[in-house]
Design a protein around this motif. Structure first.
Motif, PDB file in Angstrom:
ATOM      1  N   ILE A  47      -8.371  -0.324  20.808  1.00 36.95           N
ATOM      2  CA  ILE A  47      -7.287  -0.459  21.781  1.00 36.95           C
ATOM      3  C   ILE A  47      -7.392  -1.787  22.524  1.00 36.95           C
ATOM      4  CG2 ILE A  47      -6.353   0.491  23.923  1.00 36.95           C
ATOM      5  CD1 ILE A  47      -7.117   3.276  22.843  1.00 36.95           C
ATOM      6  N   PHE A  48      -8.595  -2.156  22.951  1.00 31.92           N
ATOM      7  CA  PHE A  48      -8.770  -3.418  23.669  1.00 31.92           C
ATOM      8  C   PHE A  48      -8.575  -4.620  22.737  1.00 31.92           C
ATOM      9  CE2 PHE A  48     -10.505  -0.843  27.029  1.00 31.92           C
ATOM     10  CZ  PHE A  48     -10.215  -1.576  28.170  1.00 31.92           C
ATOM     11  N   ALA A  49      -8.998  -4.481  21.473  1.00 27.45           N
ATOM     12  CA  ALA A  49      -8.753  -5.566  20.515  1.00 27.45           C
ATOM     13  C   ALA A  49      -7.255  -5.742  20.279  1.00 27.45           C
ATOM     14  CB  ALA A  49      -9.463  -5.254  19.195  1.00 27.45           C
ATOM     15  N   SER A  50      -6.513  -4.641  20.255  1.00 23.37           N
ATOM     16  CA  SER A  50      -5.056  -4.723  20.099  1.00 23.37           C
ATOM     17  C   SER A  50      -4.424  -5.467  21.272  1.00 23.37           C
ATOM     18  CB  SER A  50      -4.460  -3.313  19.992  1.00 23.37           C
ATOM     19  OG  SER A  50      -5.007  -2.618  18.906  1.00 23.37           O
ATOM     20  N   ALA A  51      -4.938  -5.194  22.485  1.00 28.81           N
ATOM     21  CA  ALA A  51      -4.431  -5.908  23.660  1.00 28.81           C
ATOM     22  C   ALA A  51      -4.680  -7.404  23.535  1.00 28.81           C
ATOM     23  CB  ALA A  51      -5.087  -5.356  24.920  1.00 28.81           C
ATOM     24  N   GLY A  52      -5.867  -7.761  23.030  1.00 31.35           N
ATOM     25  CA  GLY A  52      -6.166  -9.178  22.822  1.00 31.35           C
ATOM     26  C   GLY A  52      -5.241  -9.825  21.813  1.00 31.35           C
ATOM     27  N   LEU A  53      -4.921  -9.102  20.750  1.00 32.32           N
ATOM     28  CA  LEU A  53      -4.002  -9.639  19.738  1.00 32.32           C
ATOM     29  C   LEU A  53      -2.589  -9.787  20.284  1.00 32.32           C
ATOM     30  CD1 LEU A  53      -5.245  -7.598  16.657  1.00 32.32           C
ATOM     31  CD2 LEU A  53      -5.457 -10.065  16.977  1.00 32.32           C
ATOM     32  N   ILE A  54      -2.195  -8.851  21.164  1.00 30.42           N
ATOM     33  CA  ILE A  54      -0.865  -8.934  21.771  1.00 30.42           C
ATOM     34  C   ILE A  54      -0.757 -10.162  22.663  1.00 30.42           C
ATOM     35  CG2 ILE A  54       0.671  -7.800  23.436  1.00 30.42           C
ATOM     36  CD1 ILE A  54      -0.371  -5.119  22.310  1.00 30.42           C
ATOM     37  N   LEU A  55      -1.850 -10.502  23.353  1.00 31.78           N
ATOM     38  CA  LEU A  55      -1.841 -11.663  24.245  1.00 31.78           C
ATOM     39  C   LEU A  55      -2.006 -12.987  23.497  1.00 31.78           C
ATOM     40  CD1 LEU A  55      -4.108 -10.341  27.156  1.00 31.78           C
ATOM     41  CD2 LEU A  55      -1.635 -10.680  27.214  1.00 31.78           C
ATOM     42  N   GLN A  56      -2.464 -12.909  22.241  1.00 36.49           N
ATOM     43  CA  GLN A  56      -2.818 -14.124  21.507  1.00 36.49           C
ATOM     44  C   GLN A  56      -1.689 -15.165  21.408  1.00 36.49           C
ATOM     45  OE1 GLN A  56      -5.923 -14.608  20.601  1.00 36.49           O
ATOM     46  NE2 GLN A  56      -5.545 -16.640  19.793  1.00 36.49           N
ATOM     47  N   PRO A  57      -0.432 -14.768  21.142  1.00 31.21           N
ATOM     48  CA  PRO A  57       0.610 -15.797  20.994  1.00 31.21           C
ATOM     49  C   PRO A  57       0.961 -16.521  22.300  1.00 31.21           C
ATOM     50  CG  PRO A  57       1.272 -13.705  19.998  1.00 31.21           C
ATOM     51  CD  PRO A  57       0.082 -13.432  20.830  1.00 31.21           C
ATOM     52  N   LEU A  58       0.561 -15.984  23.440  1.00 32.54           N
ATOM     53  CA  LEU A  58       0.930 -16.576  24.725  1.00 32.54           C
ATOM     54  C   LEU A  58       0.081 -17.805  25.029  1.00 32.54           C
ATOM     55  CD1 LEU A  58       1.228 -13.302  26.860  1.00 32.54           C
ATOM     56  CD2 LEU A  58       3.035 -14.501  25.625  1.00 32.54           C
ATOM     57  N   ARG A  73      -2.328 -20.164  27.458  1.00 37.03           N
ATOM     58  CA  ARG A  73      -3.521 -19.746  28.204  1.00 37.03           C
ATOM     59  C   ARG A  73      -3.173 -19.267  29.607  1.00 37.03           C
ATOM     60  NH1 ARG A  73      -8.759 -23.502  28.145  1.00 37.03           N
ATOM     61  NH2 ARG A  73      -8.587 -22.855  25.963  1.00 37.03           N
ATOM     62  N   ALA A  74      -2.296 -19.969  30.285  1.00 34.07           N
ATOM     63  CA  ALA A  74      -1.927 -19.570  31.647  1.00 34.07           C
ATOM     64  C   ALA A  74      -1.224 -18.216  31.645  1.00 34.07           C
ATOM     65  CB  ALA A  74      -1.025 -20.631  32.275  1.00 34.07           C
ATOM     66  N   GLU A  75      -0.382 -17.986  30.640  1.00 36.35           N
ATOM     67  CA  GLU A  75       0.313 -16.705  30.554  1.00 36.35           C
ATOM     68  C   GLU A  75      -0.649 -15.570  30.232  1.00 36.35           C
ATOM     69  OE1 GLU A  75       3.192 -17.900  27.590  1.00 36.35           O
ATOM     70  OE2 GLU A  75       4.801 -17.682  29.060  1.00 36.35           O
ATOM     71  N   ARG A  76      -1.665 -15.858  29.410  1.00 41.13           N
ATOM     72  CA  ARG A  76      -2.657 -14.827  29.098  1.00 41.13           C
ATOM     73  C   ARG A  76      -3.364 -14.380  30.364  1.00 41.13           C
ATOM     74  NH1 ARG A  76      -5.789 -17.740  24.175  1.00 41.13           N
ATOM     75  NH2 ARG A  76      -3.968 -18.228  22.909  1.00 41.13           N
ATOM     76  N   ARG A  77      -3.767 -15.332  31.188  1.00 42.74           N
ATOM     77  CA  ARG A  77      -4.455 -14.982  32.431  1.00 42.74           C
ATOM     78  C   ARG A  77      -3.538 -14.179  33.343  1.00 42.74           C
ATOM     79  NH1 ARG A  77      -7.280 -20.844  33.851  1.00 42.74           N
ATOM     80  NH2 ARG A  77      -8.854 -20.799  32.172  1.00 42.74           N
ATOM     81  N   ARG A  78      -2.261 -14.507  33.326  1.00 40.23           N
ATOM     82  CA  ARG A  78      -1.318 -13.825  34.202  1.00 40.23           C
ATOM     83  C   ARG A  78      -1.115 -12.371  33.779  1.00 40.23           C
ATOM     84  NH1 ARG A  78       4.119 -16.555  33.770  1.00 40.23           N
ATOM     85  NH2 ARG A  78       2.805 -18.350  34.287  1.00 40.23           N
ATOM     86  N   TYR A  79      -1.116 -12.135  32.463  1.00 39.88           N
ATOM     87  CA  TYR A  79      -0.819 -10.792  31.970  1.00 39.88           C
ATOM     88  C   TYR A  79      -2.075  -9.956  31.701  1.00 39.88           C
ATOM     89  CZ  TYR A  79       4.065 -12.111  31.288  1.00 39.88           C
ATOM     90  OH  TYR A  79       5.360 -12.502  31.477  1.00 39.88           O
ATOM     91  N   PRO A  84      -2.783  -6.928  34.541  1.00 41.64           N
ATOM     92  CA  PRO A  84      -1.857  -5.783  34.464  1.00 41.64           C
ATOM     93  C   PRO A  84      -1.915  -5.060  33.131  1.00 41.64           C
ATOM     94  CG  PRO A  84      -0.653  -7.869  34.513  1.00 41.64           C
ATOM     95  CD  PRO A  84      -2.065  -8.186  34.838  1.00 41.64           C
ATOM     96  N   LEU A  85      -2.193  -5.796  32.038  1.00 43.23           N
ATOM     97  CA  LEU A  85      -2.295  -5.136  30.735  1.00 43.23           C
ATOM     98  C   LEU A  85      -3.515  -4.213  30.687  1.00 43.23           C
ATOM     99  CD1 LEU A  85      -1.215  -4.789  27.878  1.00 43.23           C
ATOM    100  CD2 LEU A  85      -2.565  -6.779  27.188  1.00 43.23           C
ATOM    101  N   LEU A  86      -4.647  -4.689  31.207  1.00 43.29           N
ATOM    102  CA  LEU A  86      -5.848  -3.862  31.247  1.00 43.29           C
ATOM    103  C   LEU A  86      -5.635  -2.630  32.125  1.00 43.29           C
ATOM    104  CD1 LEU A  86      -8.706  -6.522  31.454  1.00 43.29           C
ATOM    105  CD2 LEU A  86      -8.014  -5.158  29.481  1.00 43.29           C
ATOM    106  N   GLY A 139      -2.801  -1.201  32.708  1.00 43.00           N
ATOM    107  CA  GLY A 139      -1.909  -0.312  31.975  1.00 43.00           C
ATOM    108  C   GLY A 139      -2.652   0.484  30.914  1.00 43.00           C
ATOM    109  N   LEU A 140      -3.583  -0.170  30.215  1.00 44.14           N
ATOM    110  CA  LEU A 140      -4.351   0.522  29.184  1.00 44.14           C
ATOM    111  C   LEU A 140      -5.229   1.613  29.783  1.00 44.14           C
ATOM    112  CD1 LEU A 140      -5.500  -2.398  26.853  1.00 44.14           C
ATOM    113  CD2 LEU A 140      -3.869  -0.599  26.312  1.00 44.14           C
ATOM    114  N   ILE A 141      -5.836   1.300  30.929  1.00 37.70           N
ATOM    115  CA  ILE A 141      -6.763   2.245  31.543  1.00 37.70           C
ATOM    116  C   ILE A 141      -6.027   3.431  32.152  1.00 37.70           C
ATOM    117  CG2 ILE A 141      -8.459   2.523  33.406  1.00 37.70           C
ATOM    118  CD1 ILE A 141      -9.206  -0.446  32.906  1.00 37.70           C
ATOM    119  N   LEU A 142      -4.850   3.191  32.754  1.00 38.36           N
ATOM    120  CA  LEU A 142      -4.149   4.230  33.495  1.00 38.36           C
ATOM    121  C   LEU A 142      -3.059   4.929  32.694  1.00 38.36           C
ATOM    122  CD1 LEU A 142      -3.805   2.346  36.912  1.00 38.36           C
ATOM    123  CD2 LEU A 142      -5.502   4.054  36.268  1.00 38.36           C
ATOM    124  N   PHE A 143      -2.663   4.368  31.549  1.00 40.33           N
ATOM    125  CA  PHE A 143      -1.587   4.961  30.754  1.00 40.33           C
ATOM    126  C   PHE A 143      -2.080   6.280  30.157  1.00 40.33           C
ATOM    127  CE2 PHE A 143       1.254   4.623  26.825  1.00 40.33           C
ATOM    128  CZ  PHE A 143       2.362   5.097  27.515  1.00 40.33           C
TER     129      PHE A 143
END
Length: 256
Positions: free
Chosen positions: A120-131, A133-139, A142-144, A146-150
């Motif tokens: 699940i965490f590797a999938s989150a990393g792959l989702i952020l990959q196209p962004l 660097r600044a956008e990755r830090r921004r998201y 909240p993505l983590l 979302g994963l923990i609380l979803f």
């Protein structure tokens, strides 16, 4: 005259020291979470037991499609939760769980929960990959969160379901196609058919889309992957497809 020697360039690590520390912390947190869930879970009452038992029966040279062996396995592990009279998935899925069946059931469950969280965490990393660097830090935060609380993520982790691994396969397929590695992505997009209620509709829609685009190479890769999976089951039981179709038909008739 002395020849000037230039120092070889330093090898750049694929991640920074801070990212390495973060990765270690995530792995330790996932390991602790898996151990905690495993210590407070009756595994025969969870979805994971279906996959574990299928691998265990194959390990013992028994068929998970045989009702006597299937229910006998539930009796052996004192499993009161019996949603299906036999293994309800394609036989190649049971083959993949043979290594987990070599472990004690509680240890096997802990290892699976750890791998699911990692997927699940590797999938989150792959989702952020196209962004950028600044956008990755921004998201990232909240993505983590979302994963923990979803709630579905919590259910997947507690039950030992397949969905975390399916998410990783789909994320890897999207990552491969973004880099125009169409055949590799097609292989990855086909593997989830081992959970037919999710994988088959997705694979069918993707195949239709590829056909409309006249992308024949990934279509061939999808077909070969499905055939190899079928052949893997055939090596264990040449009659598995007929048995699985009969089981699925009976289950659908019971629903409708």
């Amino acid at each position: 005259m002395e020849s000037s020697q230039t120092a070889p360039p330093k090898k750049q690590l694929p991640f920074t020291r801070r990212q390495g520390v973060l990765l270690i912390l995530v792995l330790l947190a996932l390991a602790a979470l898996a151990v905690w869930i495993g210590a407070h879970t009756d595994v025969p009452g969870r979805d994971y037991f279906t996959f574990f038992l299928s691998g265990k029966l194959l390990q013992l040279h028994l068929s998970p499609y045989a009702e006597t062996a299937w229910l006998g396995g539930h009796d052996f592990y004192h499993g009161l939760y019996r949603p299906n009279p036999v293994f309800p998935y394609p036989l190649p899925l049971a083959v993949f769980f043979i290594p987990f069946a070599w472990l004690p059931i509680q240890t096997s469950f802990i290892v699976w929960i750890f791998l699911t969280g990692l997927a699940i965490f590797a999938s989150a990393g792959l989702i952020l990959q196209p962004l950028q660097r600044a956008e990755r830090r921004r998201y990232l935060f909240p993505l983590l969160c979302g994963l923990i609380l979803f709630r579905p993520v919590i259910v997947i982790m507690q039950g030992g379901q397949l969905d975390g691994v399916l998410l990783l396969l789909y994320s890897l397929a999207a990552f491969a196609w973004q880099r125009e590695r169409w055949s590799l992505g097609a292989v990855l997009i086909t593997l989830p058919i081992l959970k037919p209620n999710i994988g088959v509709p997705v694979a069918a829609l993707i195949a239709l889309w590829l056909l409309l685009r006249r992308a024949y190479r990934p279509l061939i890769a999808m077909s070969l992957t499905a055939l190899l999976l079928a052949a893997l089951g055939w090596l264990v039981d040449p009659q598995w497809i007929a048995e699985f179709v009969q089981i699925s038909t009976t289950k659908l008739a019971g629903i409708f």
